[in-house]
Motif scaffolding. Structure first.
Motif, PDB file in Angstrom:
ATOM      1  N   ARG A 144       0.826  -1.207   0.000  1.00  0.00           N
ATOM      2  CA  ARG A 144       0.000   0.000   0.000  1.00  0.00           C
ATOM      3  C   ARG A 144       0.862   1.259   0.000  1.00  0.00           C
ATOM      4  NH1 ARG A 144      -4.990   1.771   0.603  1.00  0.00           N
ATOM      5  NH2 ARG A 144      -5.432   3.523   1.964  1.00  0.00           N
ATOM      6  N   LYS A 145       0.525   2.202  -0.902  1.00  0.00           N
ATOM      7  CA  LYS A 145       1.188   3.507  -0.938  1.00  0.00           C
ATOM      8  C   LYS A 145       0.584   4.391   0.137  1.00  0.00           C
ATOM      9  CE  LYS A 145       2.153   4.076  -5.893  1.00  0.00           C
ATOM     10  NZ  LYS A 145       1.721   4.849  -7.054  1.00  0.00           N
ATOM     11  N   PRO A 146       1.333   5.281   0.706  1.00  0.00           N
ATOM     12  CA  PRO A 146       2.774   5.439   0.516  1.00  0.00           C
ATOM     13  C   PRO A 146       3.515   4.310   1.211  1.00  0.00           C
ATOM     14  CG  PRO A 146       2.013   6.971   2.185  1.00  0.00           C
ATOM     15  CD  PRO A 146       0.798   6.255   1.662  1.00  0.00           C
ATOM     16  N   TYR A 147       4.481   3.768   0.543  1.00  0.00           N
ATOM     17  CA  TYR A 147       5.218   2.639   1.081  1.00  0.00           C
ATOM     18  C   TYR A 147       6.655   3.047   1.381  1.00  0.00           C
ATOM     19  CZ  TYR A 147       6.320   2.479  -3.886  1.00  0.00           C
ATOM     20  OH  TYR A 147       6.670   2.820  -5.149  1.00  0.00           O
ATOM     21  N   ASP A 148       7.242   2.285   2.263  1.00  0.00           N
ATOM     22  CA  ASP A 148       8.657   2.416   2.561  1.00  0.00           C
ATOM     23  C   ASP A 148       9.387   1.608   1.484  1.00  0.00           C
ATOM     24  OD1 ASP A 148      11.114   1.054   3.874  1.00  0.00           O
ATOM     25  OD2 ASP A 148      10.678   2.760   5.187  1.00  0.00           O
ATOM     26  N   VAL A 149      10.455   2.143   0.933  1.00  0.00           N
ATOM     27  CA  VAL A 149      11.176   1.442  -0.127  1.00  0.00           C
ATOM     28  C   VAL A 149      11.663   0.079   0.357  1.00  0.00           C
ATOM     29  CG1 VAL A 149      13.181   1.512  -1.665  1.00  0.00           C
ATOM     30  CG2 VAL A 149      11.790   3.536  -1.356  1.00  0.00           C
ATOM     31  N   ASP A 150      12.054  -0.026   1.624  1.00  0.00           N
ATOM     32  CA  ASP A 150      12.480  -1.326   2.159  1.00  0.00           C
ATOM     33  C   ASP A 150      11.330  -2.341   2.105  1.00  0.00           C
ATOM     34  OD1 ASP A 150      15.069  -0.470   2.674  1.00  0.00           O
ATOM     35  OD2 ASP A 150      14.609   0.131   4.728  1.00  0.00           O
ATOM     36  N   GLU A 151      10.114  -1.881   2.335  1.00  0.00           N
ATOM     37  CA  GLU A 151       8.941  -2.759   2.245  1.00  0.00           C
ATOM     38  C   GLU A 151       8.764  -3.254   0.804  1.00  0.00           C
ATOM     39  OE1 GLU A 151       4.130  -2.509   3.150  1.00  0.00           O
ATOM     40  OE2 GLU A 151       5.323  -0.667   3.149  1.00  0.00           O
ATOM     41  N   LEU A 152       8.964  -2.350  -0.150  1.00  0.00           N
ATOM     42  CA  LEU A 152       8.858  -2.728  -1.556  1.00  0.00           C
ATOM     43  C   LEU A 152       9.964  -3.703  -1.942  1.00  0.00           C
ATOM     44  CD1 LEU A 152       7.391  -2.411  -4.233  1.00  0.00           C
ATOM     45  CD2 LEU A 152       8.800  -0.383  -4.677  1.00  0.00           C
ATOM     46  N   VAL A 153      11.181  -3.441  -1.498  1.00  0.00           N
ATOM     47  CA  VAL A 153      12.310  -4.345  -1.776  1.00  0.00           C
ATOM     48  C   VAL A 153      12.028  -5.726  -1.200  1.00  0.00           C
ATOM     49  CG1 VAL A 153      14.747  -4.799  -1.247  1.00  0.00           C
ATOM     50  CG2 VAL A 153      14.042  -2.527  -2.017  1.00  0.00           C
ATOM     51  N   THR A 154      11.490  -5.787   0.011  1.00  0.00           N
ATOM     52  CA  THR A 154      11.151  -7.069   0.636  1.00  0.00           C
ATOM     53  C   THR A 154      10.117  -7.816  -0.203  1.00  0.00           C
ATOM     54  OG1 THR A 154      11.661  -6.240   2.839  1.00  0.00           O
ATOM     55  CG2 THR A 154      10.201  -8.147   2.716  1.00  0.00           C
ATOM     56  N   ALA A 155       9.092  -7.106  -0.675  1.00  0.00           N
ATOM     57  CA  ALA A 155       8.054  -7.745  -1.500  1.00  0.00           C
ATOM     58  C   ALA A 155       8.649  -8.259  -2.808  1.00  0.00           C
ATOM     59  CB  ALA A 155       6.928  -6.768  -1.769  1.00  0.00           C
ATOM     60  N   ILE A 156       9.512  -7.468  -3.421  1.00  0.00           N
ATOM     61  CA  ILE A 156      10.147  -7.880  -4.676  1.00  0.00           C
ATOM     62  C   ILE A 156      10.996  -9.136  -4.455  1.00  0.00           C
ATOM     63  CG2 ILE A 156      11.911  -7.255  -6.391  1.00  0.00           C
ATOM     64  CD1 ILE A 156      10.870  -4.323  -6.094  1.00  0.00           C
ATOM     65  N   ASN A 157      11.824  -9.124  -3.433  1.00  0.00           N
ATOM     66  CA  ASN A 157      12.672 -10.274  -3.148  1.00  0.00           C
ATOM     67  C   ASN A 157      11.870 -11.513  -2.789  1.00  0.00           C
ATOM     68  OD1 ASN A 157      15.291  -9.283  -3.639  1.00  0.00           O
ATOM     69  ND2 ASN A 157      15.289  -8.218  -1.687  1.00  0.00           N
ATOM     70  N   LYS A 158      10.721 -11.319  -2.153  1.00  0.00           N
ATOM     71  CA  LYS A 158       9.879 -12.447  -1.751  1.00  0.00           C
ATOM     72  C   LYS A 158       9.317 -13.192  -2.967  1.00  0.00           C
ATOM     73  CE  LYS A 158       5.786 -13.441   1.028  1.00  0.00           C
ATOM     74  NZ  LYS A 158       4.751 -12.844   1.904  1.00  0.00           N
ATOM     75  N   VAL A 159       8.961 -12.448  -4.018  1.00  0.00           N
ATOM     76  CA  VAL A 159       8.295 -13.088  -5.153  1.00  0.00           C
ATOM     77  C   VAL A 159       9.205 -13.343  -6.361  1.00  0.00           C
ATOM     78  CG1 VAL A 159       6.083 -12.137  -4.474  1.00  0.00           C
ATOM     79  CG2 VAL A 159       7.443 -10.928  -6.181  1.00  0.00           C
TER      80      VAL A 159
END
Length: 121
Positions: free
Chosen positions: A104-119
């Motif tokens: 969900r925006k606004p997101y923390d970039v670390d949260e986005l990186v975690t989601a990317i790495n997870k999938v």
């Protein structure tokens, strides 16, 4: 080799800022419309697609459906990054299997990186 990420968002400033932050960890390509995103997904064959829901001319769900129907892009995981609220609750007809993660925006970039790495495969 770093993971390839396609970032589809119509907010050019957000593309620039997030793209710059993600480029330290991933090979990033951006698109500012759904159609350009679909074209780049076919050409670039990313490991992950980060997709906004609110886009000009089409919405992110339509883009996700198109990507999942195309044999060239159907196996690419999609992370939806949107401020569009709880889309599944508001739109029960949306197929949850279209996406791998929702940030969900606004997101923390670390949260986005975690989601990317997870999938990422």
């Amino acid at each position: 080799m770093s993971k390839k990420v396609l970032f589809i968002d119509d907010d050019i400033v957000l593309q620039e800022v997030v793209g710059r932050l993600l480029k330290s960890k991933f090979n990033v390509v951006s698109a500012n419309t759904g159609q350009k995103g679909i074209e780049k997904a076919i050409q670039f064959q990313p490991d992950v697609i980060v997709l906004d829901i609110i886009l000009p001319n089409e919405n992110g769900w339509e883009v996700a459906e198109t990507l999942k129907k195309d044999p060239r892009t159907k196996s690419i995981p999609i992370v939806v990054a949107s401020g569009a609220g709880s889309f599944f609750e508001d739109n029960p007809h949306i197929e949850k299997s279209l996406i791998a993660e929702y940030v969900r925006k606004p997101y923390d970039v670390d949260e986005l990186v975690t989601a990317i790495n997870k999938v990422a495969q």
